[in-house]
Motif scaffolding. Structure first.
Motif, PDB file in Angstrom:
ATOM      1  N   GLU A  44      25.855  56.655 -17.313  1.00 46.62           N
ATOM      2  CA  GLU A  44      25.400  55.408 -17.931  1.00 46.62           C
ATOM      3  C   GLU A  44      24.229  54.765 -17.186  1.00 46.62           C
ATOM      4  N   ASP A  45      23.747  55.396 -16.133  1.00 42.77           N
ATOM      5  CA  ASP A  45      22.647  54.839 -15.347  1.00 42.77           C
ATOM      6  C   ASP A  45      21.421  54.626 -16.236  1.00 42.77           C
ATOM      7  N   PRO A  46      20.920  53.383 -16.369  1.00 41.97           N
ATOM      8  CA  PRO A  46      19.764  53.149 -17.246  1.00 41.97           C
ATOM      9  C   PRO A  46      18.506  53.881 -16.794  1.00 41.97           C
ATOM     10  N   GLU A  47      18.440  54.252 -15.492  1.00 42.00           N
ATOM     11  CA  GLU A  47      17.260  54.965 -14.994  1.00 42.00           C
ATOM     12  C   GLU A  47      17.393  56.479 -15.124  1.00 42.00           C
ATOM     13  N   SER A  48      18.554  56.984 -15.535  1.00 38.22           N
ATOM     14  CA  SER A  48      18.786  58.431 -15.703  1.00 38.22           C
ATOM     15  C   SER A  48      18.407  59.215 -14.456  1.00 38.22           C
ATOM     16  N   LYS A  49      18.960  58.818 -13.321  1.00 37.03           N
ATOM     17  CA  LYS A  49      18.589  59.472 -12.059  1.00 37.03           C
ATOM     18  C   LYS A  49      19.209  60.854 -11.903  1.00 37.03           C
ATOM     19  N   GLY A  50      20.220  61.170 -12.691  1.00 35.87           N
ATOM     20  CA  GLY A  50      20.821  62.501 -12.592  1.00 35.87           C
ATOM     21  C   GLY A  50      21.808  62.592 -11.446  1.00 35.87           C
ATOM     22  N   TRP A 495       9.594  62.179 -15.404  1.00 31.74           N
ATOM     23  CA  TRP A 495       9.501  61.297 -16.578  1.00 31.74           C
ATOM     24  C   TRP A 495       9.090  59.923 -16.046  1.00 31.74           C
ATOM     25  N   CYS A 496       7.840  59.539 -16.319  1.00 25.16           N
ATOM     26  CA  CYS A 496       7.299  58.281 -15.802  1.00 25.16           C
ATOM     27  C   CYS A 496       7.294  57.249 -16.925  1.00 25.16           C
ATOM     28  N   ARG A 497       7.975  56.136 -16.723  1.00 20.85           N
ATOM     29  CA  ARG A 497       7.987  55.085 -17.745  1.00 20.85           C
ATOM     30  C   ARG A 497       8.358  53.762 -17.098  1.00 20.85           C
ATOM     31  N   ASN A 498       8.068  52.689 -17.814  1.00 21.72           N
ATOM     32  CA  ASN A 498       8.443  51.356 -17.344  1.00 21.72           C
ATOM     33  C   ASN A 498       9.789  50.979 -17.944  1.00 21.72           C
ATOM     34  N   SER A 505       9.654  53.616 -13.266  1.00 25.86           N
ATOM     35  CA  SER A 505      10.746  54.526 -12.905  1.00 25.86           C
ATOM     36  C   SER A 505      10.256  55.958 -13.089  1.00 25.86           C
ATOM     37  N   ILE A 506      10.475  56.783 -12.059  1.00 28.91           N
ATOM     38  CA  ILE A 506      10.099  58.209 -12.132  1.00 28.91           C
ATOM     39  C   ILE A 506      11.346  59.026 -11.832  1.00 28.91           C
ATOM     40  N   THR A 507      11.824  59.759 -12.828  1.00 27.21           N
ATOM     41  CA  THR A 507      12.987  60.630 -12.631  1.00 27.21           C
ATOM     42  C   THR A 507      12.650  62.020 -13.161  1.00 27.21           C
ATOM     43  N   GLN A 552       1.398  68.281 -25.257  1.00 32.30           N
ATOM     44  CA  GLN A 552       1.436  66.898 -25.758  1.00 32.30           C
ATOM     45  C   GLN A 552       2.635  66.145 -25.180  1.00 32.30           C
ATOM     46  N   SER A 553       3.785  66.812 -25.144  1.00 38.56           N
ATOM     47  CA  SER A 553       4.986  66.168 -24.603  1.00 38.56           C
ATOM     48  C   SER A 553       4.819  65.879 -23.109  1.00 38.56           C
ATOM     49  N   LEU A 554       4.267  66.854 -22.372  1.00 35.57           N
ATOM     50  CA  LEU A 554       4.069  66.676 -20.932  1.00 35.57           C
ATOM     51  C   LEU A 554       3.125  65.508 -20.659  1.00 35.57           C
ATOM     52  N   SER A 555       2.079  65.401 -21.470  1.00 31.41           N
ATOM     53  CA  SER A 555       1.118  64.305 -21.317  1.00 31.41           C
ATOM     54  C   SER A 555       1.811  62.956 -21.488  1.00 31.41           C
ATOM     55  N   LYS A 556       2.709  62.862 -22.484  1.00 32.82           N
ATOM     56  CA  LYS A 556       3.425  61.601 -22.716  1.00 32.82           C
ATOM     57  C   LYS A 556       4.398  61.298 -21.586  1.00 32.82           C
ATOM     58  N   LEU A 557       5.144  62.325 -21.133  1.00 30.98           N
ATOM     59  CA  LEU A 557       6.150  62.100 -20.096  1.00 30.98           C
ATOM     60  C   LEU A 557       5.517  61.738 -18.754  1.00 30.98           C
ATOM     61  N   LEU A 558       4.357  62.343 -18.459  1.00 29.00           N
ATOM     62  CA  LEU A 558       3.680  62.076 -17.183  1.00 29.00           C
ATOM     63  C   LEU A 558       2.744  60.875 -17.256  1.00 29.00           C
ATOM     64  N   ASN A 559       2.500  60.366 -18.467  1.00 26.86           N
ATOM     65  CA  ASN A 559       1.489  59.318 -18.680  1.00 26.86           C
ATOM     66  C   ASN A 559       0.116  59.779 -18.226  1.00 26.86           C
ATOM     67  N   LYS A 560      -0.214  61.031 -18.537  1.00 27.77           N
ATOM     68  CA  LYS A 560      -1.519  61.593 -18.161  1.00 27.77           C
ATOM     69  C   LYS A 560      -2.194  62.094 -19.417  1.00 27.77           C
ATOM     70  N   SER A 561      -3.203  61.369 -19.877  1.00 24.16           N
ATOM     71  CA  SER A 561      -3.903  61.808 -21.088  1.00 24.16           C
ATOM     72  C   SER A 561      -4.922  62.899 -20.779  1.00 24.16           C
ATOM     73  N   GLU A 562      -5.313  63.017 -19.475  1.00 27.92           N
ATOM     74  CA  GLU A 562      -6.372  63.985 -19.133  1.00 27.92           C
ATOM     75  C   GLU A 562      -5.938  65.430 -19.288  1.00 27.92           C
ATOM     76  N   ILE A 563      -4.626  65.696 -19.386  1.00 28.49           N
ATOM     77  CA  ILE A 563      -4.210  67.092 -19.527  1.00 28.49           C
ATOM     78  C   ILE A 563      -4.280  67.572 -20.982  1.00 28.49           C
ATOM     79  N   LEU A 564      -4.630  66.666 -21.894  1.00 26.94           N
ATOM     80  CA  LEU A 564      -4.755  67.064 -23.306  1.00 26.94           C
ATOM     81  C   LEU A 564      -6.115  67.709 -23.516  1.00 26.94           C
ATOM     82  N   GLU A 565      -6.156  69.016 -23.482  1.00 29.36           N
ATOM     83  CA  GLU A 565      -7.410  69.730 -23.704  1.00 29.36           C
ATOM     84  C   GLU A 565      -7.113  71.095 -24.311  1.00 29.36           C
TER      85      GLU A 565
END
Length: 887
Positions: A44-50, A495-498, A505-507, A552-565
């Motif tokens: 149930e951890d909201p941060e999903s730390k595993g 997985w980087c998100r606010n 939070s980075i898990t 595309q999924s990796l770009s969203k999870l990492l918050n890195k748009s530069e890898i979309l090429e």
């Protein structure tokens, strides 16, 4: 310089494939068996730390895990964990004063693997000594009492041994008889009967053997009935069949696909006081009464073949519940078959009552309440939640969750959390499946919303369920890929998100399963940042390329748009055709054709997607959070771009040049003819004509230097060889030197980041550091230092930078330890000192197969002297770990 700090960033390991391997504590902690570990995780951890910790101690597979509870009604707490193992022992784990989990006692007296545990589950457990039972494959149940001595030690006493003879205990459960503190033990065994033991004079005595199930009983669960607040309209039900406050309910799940409920209730107005002198006489009368009742049951049932239809007559047990001076207080209990739950299409592996909760009565007071809700899990790929209808009392299937399609084989176990708004299960792939009832607000009272049912899947954890043989970072060090003897390749990424209040939070999570193979996979190497080659027992190298949806999924999870090429030229995903063995690329045109075919009458005959394969909608889906297990199994494959042939035996090592031009690989070998290194040109995917000859036995590792000038190989023949790049001829590398360096197998080698030195690690318990001799015409590398260790060395890797004018070397040992060494100085490489010994709870418990530093994640801390590094490791203990170092 401040002392270095080490912390565990991430652990991935699969749950063991057994029914009683998980237990969910009242404080939200889930304990489960993972290989030889007891792993701890907060679903149930909201941060999903595993996974937050892995408790090591068992010498063989953990088979069963349970929490030991104490307390009154809803205030019960978990005071310890008990785990049973194939090493014939059970262990008690608890927290010490500093909050660290420790092993407080070991139970050693069984002659076989411990397969089941029984702990007390009741409305009130107010005791000084904990009672529990262990069941083993030696056909014995042992009853134990546990007493806490201090915060690190427990006293354990075996108070009884029950021998079942030729039967094996499959499931155990303990509770107290209604309105008493007399323990009752239920045992499901391989003879299909349900045995009930009641404690008399401190010993459990077999009181009843209940028939009904037609196959092994795999799970038992007790609950104490509490009357509902709303007056039910089941007045037409006879009084003796009604459930009364305090009745004990026992649920039993079996391989015959059914769940049976049994009611144990106190027979009112039948309390007798017997003089102590007449006790023996009364005991004989009771025995004959029970025999008569059992005979009546069998006579009134209808026998057809070996199947006996059970009568609804009550079985009677007389129990001595207390003593007052010379008098014994006896109570009479009836045991009746209550209900049959039919709905599963395959073996039922677990039954679990929803834990008790508090509900408001008509006056607004909180009252203890046991929900009449059962969760069952089955190998038919489903979990079901059952409740009785309020009007009729008939048990109905309220909700069904599970998997559709895929190659899964169903669930081994299912659990509720304390509040009843989460359920979790685990299956054949070692992953957990978590659902949340979003119809219930987290802040609402537990009992207020029993009828709101809207179960949605949540992010959970997964991991390998066999030895992890190799790991590698991609060329940009964004994600980690591992390969295992469980025949899968898995990709882990952050997985980087606010989350709350814009807190970053980075898990780490498994985000893709690019390869699900029919052979054990032994080695992997990235050719470029989106393409890798892997080698398996199949003797063939397979090359895989990342699809558009992964990037595309990796770009969203990492918050890195530069890898979309370069997305347009890539296939959308991959699909395994119904009769195919290779992952086939799926492009946009294929999806358009599929959608057109769907409108056609010949849809079924024209579709190219197997029922267990990806669908067009799932292939184009971009992830904004880590995928669930069903998605990983079916929709995250990478297209296979080529197969590379040439080897005659199982592949065991592979390496790609840093410029991505060449792949070098080697296979198992017992003669020099097979102990060659084959080179492949990645521009044509053709093998180069002349394999590299040097060794006489299997080449265990091949490594290109960072400038690709040298290719280093080490082997079982105790020799290392160096091949130098050459421009003439058809072979790009030629042998320039070799050395019989160690007295045992050399398992691994590593180049320093500047290629100035390299290291070799061997089973002879040494690591040797080698440097090129500059003054001689002939190329020669000399051993400048030998590091001696306590165990065989199985993995080594140089850190990617010099820190504090020192080289850093990570060393993995055969016993699972990870040790960091550093040189005395950047120029004084003759002396190496132990720098950090990683805590044993953050290491492995068997051979470390690979260590690999993360190159691009080097960060200077606020203090300019400190550098943050990450080290990935994998081992034979099924674990992939990621360690953070602040040096």
């Amino acid at each position: 310089m401040s002392s270095p700090k080490v912390c565990l960033e991430f652990t991935s390991i699969g749950c063991n494939k057994l029914p009683q391997i998980t237990s969910w504590g009242y404080d939200g902690l889930l304990a489960f068996g993972a290989n030889n570990y007891v792993a701890l995780y907060y679903p149930e951890d909201p941060e999903s730390k595993g996974i937050i910790a892995t408790l090591s101690g068992h010498k063989d597979r953990v088979n069963c895990v349970e929490f030991i509870n104490r307390g009154d009604e809803i205030s019960q707490t978990n005071i310890a964990i008990i785990s049973g193992s194939a090493d014939k022992t059970a262990r008690i784990w608890k927290k010490n004063k500093s909050g660290k989990w420790i092993n407080s006692a070991i139970l050693e007296s069984h002659n076989g693997s411990i397969n089941t545990l029984g702990v007390v589950r009741s409305r009130n457990i107010i005791v000084e000594k904990d009672l529990f039972a262990t069941g083993s494959s030696d056909g014995v149940i042992k009853i134990w009492e546990r007493c806490e001595l201090d915060d690190t030690l427990d006293s354990i006493e075996c108070i009884q041994t029950i021998n079942l003879g030729t039967k094996y205990p499959m499931a155990l459960a303990i509770s107290y008889l209604p309105e008493s503190t007399v323990p009752i033990l239920a045992c499901g065994s391989t003879d299909k009967r349900l045995l009930l033991f009641v404690q008399k004079g401190g010993k459990f005595v077999e009181s009843l053997s209940l028939q009904g199930h037609e196959n092994w009983i795999r799970s038992l669960s007790f609950a104490t009935y509490t009357t509902p607040l709303s007056p039910s309209s089941n007045d037409n039900i006879k009084q003796e069949y009604k459930l009364q406050e305090g009745d004990l309910l026992l649920a039993s799940g079996s391989q015959d696909k059914y769940v049976r409920l049994w009611k144990i209730s106190l027979v009112k107005n039948d309390q007798e006081k017997v003089d102590k002198g007449k006790e023996n006489e009364g005991g004989n009368e009771k025995k004959s009464l029970i025999k008569d009742l059992l005979a009546n049951v069998l006579e009134s049932g209808t026998s057809s073949g070996n199947k006996i239809q059970l009568s609804t007559k009550a079985h009677i047990i007389d129990v001595e519940v207390a003593k007052e001076g010379e008098l014994c207080i006896n109570k009479r209990y009836s045991v009746m078959f209550e209900a049959l739950l039919m709905g599963h299409d395959d073996w039922v592996y677990s039954v679990y009552w929803q834990p008790p909760c508090l509900i408001k009565d008509y006056e607004g007071n909180l009252r203890y309440h046991q929900p009449m809700t059962i969760l069952t899990s089955s190998s038919d790929k489903s979990m079901m939640i059952w409740k009785p209808e309020p009007d009729t009392g008939v048990w109905v299937n309220l909700i069904r969750v599970g998997e559709i399609g895929g190659y899964t084989l169903g669930f081994f176990g299912g659990l509720f959390n304390k509040k009843g708004n989460y359920i979790i299960s685990h299956g054949h792939t070692g992953a957990f499946h978590l659902w949340k009832n979003i119809g219930i607000d987290d802040n609402e009272n537990e009992g207020d919303n029993q009828d709101k049912q809207d179960w949605q899947p949540q992010v959970s954890i997964s991991g390998h369920f066999n030895s992890v043989k190799d790991i590698t970072w991609d060329k940009d060090f964004n994600y980690l890929t591992s390969v295992s003897l469980d025949q899968t390749a898995r990709i882990f990424a952050p997985w980087c998100r606010n989350i709350d209040n814009n807190k970053l939070s980075i898990t780490w999570h498994e985000i893709s399963r690019p390869q699900i193979h029919g052979y054990d996979i032994n080695c992997i190497s990235f050719v470029n940042k989106w393409r890798y080659a892997s080698g398996s027992d199949e003797k063939v190298l397979r090359v895989f390329d990342a699809p558009k949806t992964f990037i595309q999924s990796l770009s969203k999870l990492l918050n890195k748009s530069e890898i979309l090429e370069e997305l347009e030229s890539r296939p959308i995903g991959a699909n395994l055709p119904a009769l195919g063995l290779s992952n086939k690329a799926v492009f946009q045109t294929d999806i358009n054709n599929f959608e057109e075919a769907a409108q056609d009458e010949e849809f079924l005959s024209r579709q190219s997607y197997a029922h267990s394969s990806a669908t067009p909608n799932s292939l184009v889906q971009t992830l904004d959070k880590p995928p669930f297990e069903e998605h990983l199994l079916q929709h995250t494959l990478w297209p296979e771009v080529d197969k590379l042939y040439g080897h005659g035996f199982e592949l065991i090592s592979i390496g790609a040049s840093h410029n991505g031009k060449y792949i070098a690989s080697a296979c198992k070998a017992t003669i020099a003819e097979h102990a060659v290194i084959r080179l492949y040109d990645t521009s044509t995917w053709k093998e180069l004509p002349n394999p590299l000859h040097s060794h006489t036995l299997s080449v265990t590792q091949v490594k290109f230097s960072h400038d690709d000038k040298y290719l280093l190989s080490v082997s079982r023949d105790r020799i290392w060889s160096i091949f130098e790049k050459c421009d003439e001829g058809t072979t790009p590398y030629k042998l320039i030197t070799k050395n019989k360096a160690h007295s045992r197998i050399i398992w691994d080698c590593s180049w320093s980041h500047d290629d100035k030195i390299f290291a070799t690690g061997s089973r002879d318990k040494t690591v040797k550091i080698w440097m090129q001799a500059k003054s001689q015409e002939q190329v020669q590398w000399n051993c400048i230092s030998t590091i001696k260790l306590q165990e065989a060395v199985t993995a080594i890797d140089f850190a990617p930078i010099i820190i504090n004018q020192r080289y850093i070397l990570a060393i993995g040992l055969e016993n699972g330890k990870i040790i960091i060494y550093q040189s005395e100085d950047e120029n004084k490489l003759e002396k190496w000192n132990e720098f950090i010994e990683v805590d044993k709870n953050e290491c492995h418990v068997s051979s470390v197969n690979k260590l690999m530093w993360r190159d691009r994640n080097i960060q200077s801390s606020t203090n300019s002297e400190n550098v943050k590094l990450q080290l990935a490791s994998c081992g034979n203990d099924y674990c992939v770990r990621l360690l953070n170092f602040v040096i």
